[in-house]
Motif scaffolding. Structure first.
Motif, mmCIF file in Angstrom:
data_model
loop_
_atom_site.group_PDB
_atom_site.id
_atom_site.type_symbol
_atom_site.label_atom_id
_atom_site.label_comp_id
_atom_site.label_asym_id
_atom_site.label_seq_id
_atom_site.Cartn_x
_atom_site.Cartn_y
_atom_site.Cartn_z
ATOM 1 N N ILE A 59 0.850 -1.191 0.000
ATOM 2 C CA ILE A 59 0.000 0.000 0.000
ATOM 3 C C ILE A 59 0.884 1.240 0.000
ATOM 4 O O ILE A 59 2.064 1.176 0.339
ATOM 5 C CB ILE A 59 -0.942 0.039 1.230
ATOM 6 N N ASP A 60 0.275 2.345 -0.390
ATOM 7 C CA ASP A 60 0.993 3.618 -0.356
ATOM 8 C C ASP A 60 0.683 4.403 0.910
ATOM 9 O O ASP A 60 1.533 5.118 1.422
ATOM 10 C CB ASP A 60 0.625 4.462 -1.579
ATOM 11 N N VAL A 61 -0.548 4.262 1.411
ATOM 12 C CA VAL A 61 -0.962 5.021 2.597
ATOM 13 C C VAL A 61 -1.851 4.156 3.479
ATOM 14 O O VAL A 61 -2.732 3.450 2.990
ATOM 15 C CB VAL A 61 -1.736 6.299 2.209
ATOM 16 N N LEU A 62 -1.608 4.245 4.783
ATOM 17 C CA LEU A 62 -2.469 3.640 5.791
ATOM 18 C C LEU A 62 -3.184 4.772 6.516
ATOM 19 O O LEU A 62 -2.541 5.658 7.089
ATOM 20 C CB LEU A 62 -1.643 2.831 6.795
ATOM 21 N N PHE A 63 -4.506 4.768 6.457
ATOM 22 C CA PHE A 63 -5.293 5.738 7.211
ATOM 23 C C PHE A 63 -5.558 5.152 8.583
ATOM 24 O O PHE A 63 -5.986 4.009 8.705
ATOM 25 C CB PHE A 63 -6.604 6.061 6.489
ATOM 26 N N MET A 64 -5.268 5.930 9.620
ATOM 27 C CA MET A 64 -5.462 5.499 10.998
ATOM 28 C C MET A 64 -6.580 6.329 11.609
ATOM 29 O O MET A 64 -6.434 7.541 11.771
ATOM 30 C CB MET A 64 -4.192 5.710 11.816
ATOM 31 N N GLY A 65 -7.702 5.681 11.912
ATOM 32 C CA GLY A 65 -8.810 6.338 12.577
ATOM 33 C C GLY A 65 -8.653 6.181 14.080
ATOM 34 O O GLY A 65 -8.572 5.068 14.586
ATOM 35 N N THR A 66 -8.606 7.290 14.787
ATOM 36 C CA THR A 66 -8.299 7.276 16.221
ATOM 37 C C THR A 66 -9.539 7.330 17.104
ATOM 38 O O THR A 66 -9.450 7.679 18.274
ATOM 39 C CB THR A 66 -7.362 8.447 16.566
ATOM 40 N N GLY A 67 -10.703 6.987 16.559
ATOM 41 C CA GLY A 67 -11.936 7.022 17.335
ATOM 42 C C GLY A 67 -12.758 8.251 16.990
ATOM 43 O O GLY A 67 -12.636 8.807 15.896
ATOM 44 N N ALA A 68 -13.567 8.696 17.923
ATOM 45 C CA ALA A 68 -14.466 9.822 17.675
ATOM 46 C C ALA A 68 -13.727 11.143 17.452
ATOM 47 O O ALA A 68 -14.203 12.017 16.741
ATOM 48 C CB ALA A 68 -15.451 9.969 18.831
ATOM 49 N N GLU A 69 -12.572 11.281 18.049
ATOM 50 C CA GLU A 69 -11.775 12.507 17.932
ATOM 51 C C GLU A 69 -10.391 12.180 17.404
ATOM 52 O O GLU A 69 -9.869 11.095 17.633
ATOM 53 C CB GLU A 69 -11.637 13.182 19.311
ATOM 54 N N ILE A 70 -9.783 13.137 16.734
ATOM 55 C CA ILE A 70 -8.411 12.940 16.267
ATOM 56 C C ILE A 70 -7.469 12.939 17.476
ATOM 57 O O ILE A 70 -7.687 13.688 18.438
ATOM 58 C CB ILE A 70 -8.005 14.014 15.244
ATOM 59 N N ALA A 71 -6.495 12.069 17.445
ATOM 60 C CA ALA A 71 -5.515 11.956 18.528
ATOM 61 C C ALA A 71 -4.196 11.474 17.936
ATOM 62 O O ALA A 71 -4.164 10.926 16.833
ATOM 63 C CB ALA A 71 -6.007 10.971 19.589
ATOM 64 N N HIS A 72 -3.137 11.663 18.657
ATOM 65 C CA HIS A 72 -1.840 11.161 18.220
ATOM 66 C C HIS A 72 -1.799 9.649 18.399
ATOM 67 O O HIS A 72 -2.348 9.120 19.366
ATOM 68 C CB HIS A 72 -0.698 11.785 19.039
ATOM 69 N N ILE A 73 -1.138 8.966 17.468
ATOM 70 C CA ILE A 73 -0.882 7.540 17.665
ATOM 71 C C ILE A 73 0.438 7.424 18.417
ATOM 72 O O ILE A 73 1.236 8.369 18.424
ATOM 73 C CB ILE A 73 -0.859 6.753 16.331
ATOM 74 N N PRO A 74 0.699 6.285 19.066
ATOM 75 C CA PRO A 74 1.958 6.142 19.800
ATOM 76 C C PRO A 74 3.165 6.389 18.892
ATOM 77 O O PRO A 74 3.214 5.912 17.746
ATOM 78 C CB PRO A 74 1.923 4.700 20.293
ATOM 79 N N THR A 75 4.131 7.129 19.402
ATOM 80 C CA THR A 75 5.323 7.476 18.629
ATOM 81 C C THR A 75 6.045 6.243 18.122
ATOM 82 O O THR A 75 6.489 6.204 16.974
ATOM 83 C CB THR A 75 6.273 8.341 19.484
ATOM 84 N N GLY A 76 6.159 5.218 18.957
ATOM 85 C CA GLY A 76 6.847 3.990 18.546
ATOM 86 C C GLY A 76 6.162 3.316 17.370
ATOM 87 O O GLY A 76 6.831 2.804 16.465
ATOM 88 N N LEU A 77 4.836 3.321 17.357
ATOM 89 C CA LEU A 77 4.088 2.720 16.247
ATOM 90 C C LEU A 77 4.317 3.512 14.975
ATOM 91 O O LEU A 77 4.586 2.937 13.918
ATOM 92 C CB LEU A 77 2.594 2.664 16.578
ATOM 93 N N ARG A 78 4.224 4.828 15.061
ATOM 94 C CA ARG A 78 4.464 5.657 13.874
ATOM 95 C C ARG A 78 5.868 5.422 13.324
ATOM 96 O O ARG A 78 6.051 5.280 12.123
ATOM 97 C CB ARG A 78 4.269 7.136 14.189
ATOM 98 N N THR A 79 6.850 5.353 14.199
ATOM 99 C CA THR A 79 8.231 5.124 13.777
ATOM 100 C C THR A 79 8.373 3.776 13.077
ATOM 101 O O THR A 79 8.994 3.684 12.015
ATOM 102 C CB THR A 79 9.178 5.204 14.989
ATOM 103 N N GLN A 80 7.791 2.719 13.655
ATOM 104 C CA GLN A 80 7.851 1.395 13.033
ATOM 105 C C GLN A 80 7.250 1.409 11.633
ATOM 106 O O GLN A 80 7.821 0.847 10.702
ATOM 107 C CB GLN A 80 7.095 0.364 13.869
ATOM 108 N N LEU A 81 6.102 2.021 11.488
ATOM 109 C CA LEU A 81 5.420 2.063 10.194
ATOM 110 C C LEU A 81 6.232 2.854 9.169
ATOM 111 O O LEU A 81 6.418 2.406 8.032
ATOM 112 C CB LEU A 81 4.024 2.651 10.340
ATOM 113 N N GLU A 82 6.727 4.008 9.569
ATOM 114 C CA GLU A 82 7.496 4.832 8.644
ATOM 115 C C GLU A 82 8.799 4.156 8.242
ATOM 116 O O GLU A 82 9.199 4.226 7.085
ATOM 117 C CB GLU A 82 7.729 6.216 9.238
ATOM 118 N N GLU A 83 9.472 3.484 9.187
ATOM 119 C CA GLU A 83 10.701 2.766 8.854
ATOM 120 C C GLU A 83 10.443 1.599 7.902
ATOM 121 O O GLU A 83 11.297 1.239 7.116
ATOM 122 C CB GLU A 83 11.394 2.273 10.131
#
Length: 117
Positions: A59-83
């Motif tokens: 895939i080119d993009v993963l959309f992450m839905g954080t529930g009813a409101e926008i929120a930050h995802i855990p930094t470690g998860l974002r780093t793993q995905l980007e790497e």
């Protein structure tokens, strides 16, 4: 006015959502979900990155839905995905579902992971 039928190839669109559930491709899923080129499955949330990392190169993009409101995802998860080369766009689950459906109808290489509203 000419109307065009929308087709979705193999992946299924998000048809609805409500408190604690999503309806995707005619099926109802309770809790968090992951949907994309391999179909739809229950997702164990931020503590289960394996299914998300398996999308790398597919895939080119993963959309992450954080529930009813926008929120930050855990930094470690974002780093793993980007790497791993997975682009991540974070937004509230309703917005993520709408965006996913539009890009899915365009035939884009995308996936969607959402926490319930």
């Amino acid at each position: 006015m000419r109307l065009n039928e929308v087709t979705y190839n193999d992946a299924k669109p998000v048809e609805g959502y409500g408190p604690g559930f999503f309806r995707i491709g005619g099926e109802v899923f309770q809790g968090a979900v992951l949907t994309g080129p391999d179909g739809t499955q229950i997702w164990d949330g931020y503590d289960a990155p394996e299914a998300l990392l398996a999308l790398a190169g597919r895939i080119d993009v993963l959309f992450m839905g954080t529930g009813a409101e926008i929120a930050h995802i855990p930094t470690g998860l974002r780093t793993q995905l980007e790497e791993a080369g997975v682009g991540v766009e974070v937004m509230a689950s309703p917005a993520a579902a709408r965006t996913y459906n539009v890009l899915l109808s365009e035939g884009r290489r995308i996936a969607l992971a959402m926490l319930p509203v």
